[in-house]
Design an enzyme around this catalytic site. Structure first.
Site, short mmCIF file in Angstrom:
data_model
loop_
_atom_site.label_atom_id
_atom_site.label_comp_id
_atom_site.label_asym_id
_atom_site.label_seq_id
_atom_site.Cartn_x
_atom_site.Cartn_y
_atom_site.Cartn_z
NE ARG A 73 -2.32 -1.30 3.53
CZ ARG A 73 -1.74 -0.59 4.47
NH1 ARG A 73 -1.78 0.72 4.42
NH2 ARG A 73 -1.13 -1.16 5.49
CE1 TYR A 202 0.42 -6.08 -2.26
CE2 TYR A 202 -0.55 -4.12 -1.28
CZ TYR A 202 -0.06 -5.40 -1.15
OH TYR A 202 -0.08 -6.02 0.06
CE LYS A 211 -6.45 -3.35 5.83
NZ LYS A 211 -5.60 -4.38 5.39
CG HIS A 231 -6.55 -3.03 10.41
ND1 HIS A 231 -5.26 -2.56 10.37
CD2 HIS A 231 -6.58 -4.10 9.57
CE1 HIS A 231 -4.54 -3.32 9.55
NE2 HIS A 231 -5.31 -4.25 9.06
CB SER A 253 -0.26 -3.84 7.90
OG SER A 253 -1.43 -3.11 7.64
CB CYS A 255 1.41 -6.53 13.90
SG CYS A 255 2.53 -5.19 13.49
CE LYS A 257 -4.92 -7.09 10.83
NZ LYS A 257 -3.55 -6.59 10.76
CG ASP A 282 -7.03 -7.23 7.23
OD1 ASP A 282 -6.06 -7.05 7.99
OD2 ASP A 282 -7.26 -6.52 6.24
NE ARG A 380 0.13 -8.65 2.22
CZ ARG A 380 -0.31 -8.33 3.44
NH1 ARG A 380 -1.38 -8.90 3.93
NH2 ARG A 380 0.32 -7.43 4.16
NE ARG A 411 6.03 -6.67 13.37
CZ ARG A 411 6.42 -7.91 13.08
NH1 ARG A 411 7.64 -8.31 13.40
NH2 ARG A 411 5.62 -8.75 12.46
CG ASN A 507 0.64 -15.44 20.65
OD1 ASN A 507 1.62 -15.28 21.37
ND2 ASN A 507 0.63 -15.09 19.37
P1 GTP Z 1 -1.79 -7.98 7.42
O1 GTP Z 1 -2.36 -9.00 6.52
O2 GTP Z 1 -0.76 -7.12 6.77
O3 GTP Z 1 -2.82 -7.13 8.10
O4 GTP Z 1 -0.93 -8.77 8.56
P2 GTP Z 1 -1.40 -9.57 9.85
O5 GTP Z 1 -1.61 -8.63 10.98
O6 GTP Z 1 -2.50 -10.48 9.52
O7 GTP Z 1 -0.05 -10.40 10.20
P3 GTP Z 1 0.30 -11.94 10.00
O8 GTP Z 1 -0.49 -12.82 10.89
O9 GTP Z 1 0.29 -12.24 8.56
O10 GTP Z 1 1.79 -11.95 10.53
C1 GTP Z 1 2.78 -11.08 10.00
C2 GTP Z 1 4.17 -11.57 10.35
O11 GTP Z 1 4.31 -11.65 11.77
C3 GTP Z 1 4.48 -12.97 9.83
O12 GTP Z 1 5.79 -13.00 9.34
C4 GTP Z 1 4.31 -13.85 11.03
O13 GTP Z 1 5.08 -15.00 10.95
C5 GTP Z 1 4.72 -12.94 12.18
N1 GTP Z 1 4.01 -13.28 13.44
C6 GTP Z 1 2.69 -13.50 13.59
N2 GTP Z 1 2.38 -13.83 14.87
C7 GTP Z 1 3.54 -13.81 15.54
C8 GTP Z 1 3.87 -14.07 16.92
O14 GTP Z 1 3.04 -14.36 17.77
N3 GTP Z 1 5.19 -13.95 17.25
C9 GTP Z 1 6.15 -13.61 16.32
N4 GTP Z 1 7.40 -13.52 16.73
N5 GTP Z 1 5.86 -13.38 15.03
C10 GTP Z 1 4.58 -13.47 14.64
C1 SPV Z 2 -2.64 -4.65 5.29
O1 SPV Z 2 -1.65 -4.05 4.86
O2 SPV Z 2 -3.19 -4.37 6.39
C2 SPV Z 2 -3.20 -5.75 4.52
C3 SPV Z 2 -2.76 -5.89 3.14
O3 SPV Z 2 -4.05 -6.48 5.00
S1 SPV Z 2 -3.57 -4.79 2.11
O4 SPV Z 2 -4.78 -5.42 1.62
O5 SPV Z 2 -2.67 -4.49 1.03
O6 SPV Z 2 -3.93 -3.59 2.83
MN MN Z 3 -4.42 -6.05 7.31
#
Ligand code: GTP
Ligand code: SPV
Ligand code: MN
Length: 596
Positions: A73, A202, A211, A231, A253, A255, A257, A282, A380, A411, A507
């Site tokens: 984004r 993208y 979003k 979010h 994002s 972090c 979810k 999300d 992705r 984070r 967790n």
């Molecule tokens: P968006 O789709 O961008 O909104 O991301 P998201 O918040 O859904 O994050 P996602 O679960 O895809 O995790 C993002 C990154 O953080 C990945 O590389 C994961 O492996 C890492 N991650 C997720 N949960 C944990 C955790 O509990 N501990 C650690 N150390 N890393 C984590």
């Molecule tokens: C985010 O960045 O929070 C995502 C990916 O879930 S995007 O759809 O590109 O916003």
């Molecule tokens: Mn997201």
């Protein structure tokens, strides 16, 4: 179906208007069928927009690469266009709607010549639910059509319902144009219920239901109509008695979810018999029902998840979800027509084609000596959420699920403890408002830099942030039983820079405490920032982590928080006059509790 067959007058006129502007060779109205999908894929294989993956090993899966400058984004090119600048607030980029339409209009002009304009009817939320909103996206990208088919309820049924009710819809116009970043604009017109996106291909920039609609436009609607667009992931944790506690959690994002939403109970807790139900990963839309509690739906229908780091150890449910019918974007393409990414399953392939299509071998370096990754860090997968093994059976439920706890998280290498509980709803709103997180690759900009990201909504709130906080406070007052609010941080590090907490499935140990607090089953230790668990209340069975490290993970250091307070204050001042006095009050109280 053709344009002339559309009975909804406003819709027909708007499509005509956009087509007059963009000048496509054809207009195609999507019905969302499997046959249509197959046809579109075939066409995209011909042009190279998509690559068919190994159908034996990955049935129904396709591959796509975006342009090298179009991989995340672009928040600096994203605007809220309201007549009055104040409405957008100081946290958003603003543009006058007249100017925005003019500028983008000049770019859209004739941009679809030689292309087809796809009309994509979609519903955010179950079709016909009182929660749901309808959108129509016009796009010249097959990749967008196929993604929207997975990410939303898309096609004929949506259009029929819209015509039947002569309903409102969000007007979403997307054009790839020349994919030129210098002419890229992601524009939101909340007063017109419209979105214009041009020169990108993208994810979050172009899948306009996500979003753009489900957060920026929807948050604006929510303020007016007394609901919340957040979010947040939504998950249910079922205990052995069959009681399910539903939790919504807002993390910025990349972090965690998606990972939390489908976690698998860790070995040490298996004997307790918990079961996780994934509702969303999300976005959450939340409403107060007649029972005075907060109910939530996931307006989406698929997942657009981060690939790197996803493997059978960290997230087995995600791996099962993406085994078929998945679109992979910007990952490494292997020679056998399968895909790979860093920290994924299987051994590192000995060669392949990287996310830019260049021949790749492990260990290759660029001119600066930096290792070239096979998959882009923000590569992705797009997969139907119904394929997730832990999917809830309430996905189509028109009322969604009742929320008992809201969790904020970021984070943070330092400062924020593993978990703490807010003292009240108002204090919880302050905790959310003062959230901060280190920047990840999901947005363009300096990685690792700490930025304040209230409720993980900094890039997604469609109006003034101070007014958004007011809305939260107001919603809390309307609830008979507001959810308890918590803050977590899975990413605190030790002196060596390693994560203190093992994360992922583990967790659940923290969620267990959260649930126990919601059900008044366990006490807590009061600190200046909120209630934290007593050490003995986090079940550490079979976890290889010393008591000392758990203490470190939970520690609240006064020195850090004094600095934190200052940073919060600077941010709140930037928001300006609209900051609610209640948040300042909470800030003052925290100061007092810290003894300064
Ligand atoms: P968006 O789709 O961008 O909104 O991301 P998201 O918040 O859904 O994050 P996602 O679960 O895809 O995790 C993002 C990154 O953080 C990945 O590389 C994961 O492996 C890492 N991650 C997720 N949960 C944990 C955790 O509990 N501990 C650690 N150390 N890393 C984590
Ligand atoms: C985010 O960045 O929070 C995502 C990916 O879930 S995007 O759809 O590109 O916003
Ligand atoms: Mn997201």
């Amino acid at each position: 179906m053709e344009l002339k067959d559309i009975k909804h007058k406003k819709l027909k006129a708007w499509i005509k208007e956009c087509s007059d502007l963009c000048n496509p060779d054809n207009i195609y109205i999507c019905d969302g069928s499997e046959e249509e999908k197959a046809l579109l894929e075939k066409e995209a294989f011909k042009t190279g927009e998509l690559i068919e993956l190994n159908q034996k090993k990955m049935p129904g899966c396709v591959y796509h690469r975006t342009a090298a400058n179009d991989v995340a984004r672009t928040e600096h090119l994203t605007f809220i266009c309201t007549k009055n600048k104040k409405e957008a607030g100081s946290c958003n980029n603003w543009m006058n709607p007249k100017e925005a339409y003019k500028k983008a209009g000049a770019i859209f002009k004739g941009s679809m010549r030689g292309r087809t304009m796809y009309v994509i009817p979609f519903s955010m939320g179950p079709i016909g639910s009182p929660f749901s909103k309808t959108g129509i996206e016009l796009s010249d990208s097959i990749y967008v059509v196929l993604n929207m088919k997975i990410m939303t309820r898309m096609g004929k049924t949506v259009l029929e319902k819209l015509e039947e009710t002569n309903g409102e819809f969000t007007k979403c116009l997307h054009g790839k144009a020349e994919l030129d970043i210098s002419k890229r604009m992601i524009l939101h017109f909340p007063e017109d219920n419209a979105i214009w996106s041009v020169n990108s291909g993208y994810g979050g920039n172009v899948l306009l239901g996500k979003k753009c609609l489900a957060l920026r436009i929807a948050s604006y609607m929510g303020k007016k109509e007394d609901w919340m667009a957040e979010h947040m992931l939504i998950m249910g944790v079922e205990d052995p008695s069959g009681y399910i506690v539903y939790i919504a959690a807002a993390f910025p994002s990349a972090c965690g979810k998606t990972n939390l939403a489908m976690l698998i109970p860790p070995k040490g807790l298996k004997h307790k018999g918990y079961r996780i139900w994934t509702v969303g990963d999300d976005i959450a839309w939340m409403k107060i029902d007649s029972d005075g509690t907060l109910w939530a739906i996931n307006p989406e229908y698929g997942m657009f998840g981060v690939a790197p780091g996803t493997n059978s150890k960290t997230n087995p449910n995600a791996m099962a979800t993406i085994r078929k019918n998945t679109i992979f974007t910007n990952v490494l393409l292997k020679k056998d027509g399968t895909v790979w990414w860093e920290d994924g399953d299987g051994s590192v392939p000995k060669d392949g084609f990287d996310w830019m299509g260049r021949p790749w071998k492990p260990g290759m370096k660029d001119e600066l000596g930096k290792i070239i990754k096979g998959a882009h860090e923000n590569s992705r997968f797009t997969a139907p959420i119904s394929q997730c093994p832990s999917i809830t059976n309430r996905l189509e439920h028109h009322h969604g699920v009742p929320i008992s706890a809201i969790i904020f998280g970021g984070r943070r290498a330092k400062v924020a403890p593993l978990v703490y509980e807010a003292f009240s709803w108002q204090h919880g709103v302050f905790v959310g408002a003062s959230m901060a997180s280190e920047r990840t690759f999901a947005q363009v900009g300096k990685q690792g830099e700490l930025r304040r990201d209230p409720m993980a909504m900094l890039p997604f709130c469609g109006y003034d942030m101070g007014d958004y906080f007011k809305h939260w406070i107001k919603m809390g007052r309307k609830m008979a039983k507001p959810p308890k609010i918590f803050h977590v941080n899975w990413f605190r590090t030790d002196k060596k820079g390693d994560f203190l907490w093992p994360g992922f499935g583990e967790n659940l140990r923290v969620l267990e405490w959260v649930m126990d607090r919601c059900r008044y089953r366990v006490g807590a230790k009061k600190t200046a920032i909120g209630n934290i668990p007593k050490l003995e209340n986090i079940d550490m069975t079979e976890l290889d982590m010393s008591k000392k490290n758990l203490e470190h993970a939970l520690a609240v250091h006064k020195k850090d928080w004094i600095y934190e307070l200052k940073s919060q204050e600077e941010f709140f001042k930037k928001i300006g006059k609209s900051m609610p006095k209640e948040i300042w009050q909470e800030h003052k109280e925290l100061k007092k509790r810290l003894g300064i």
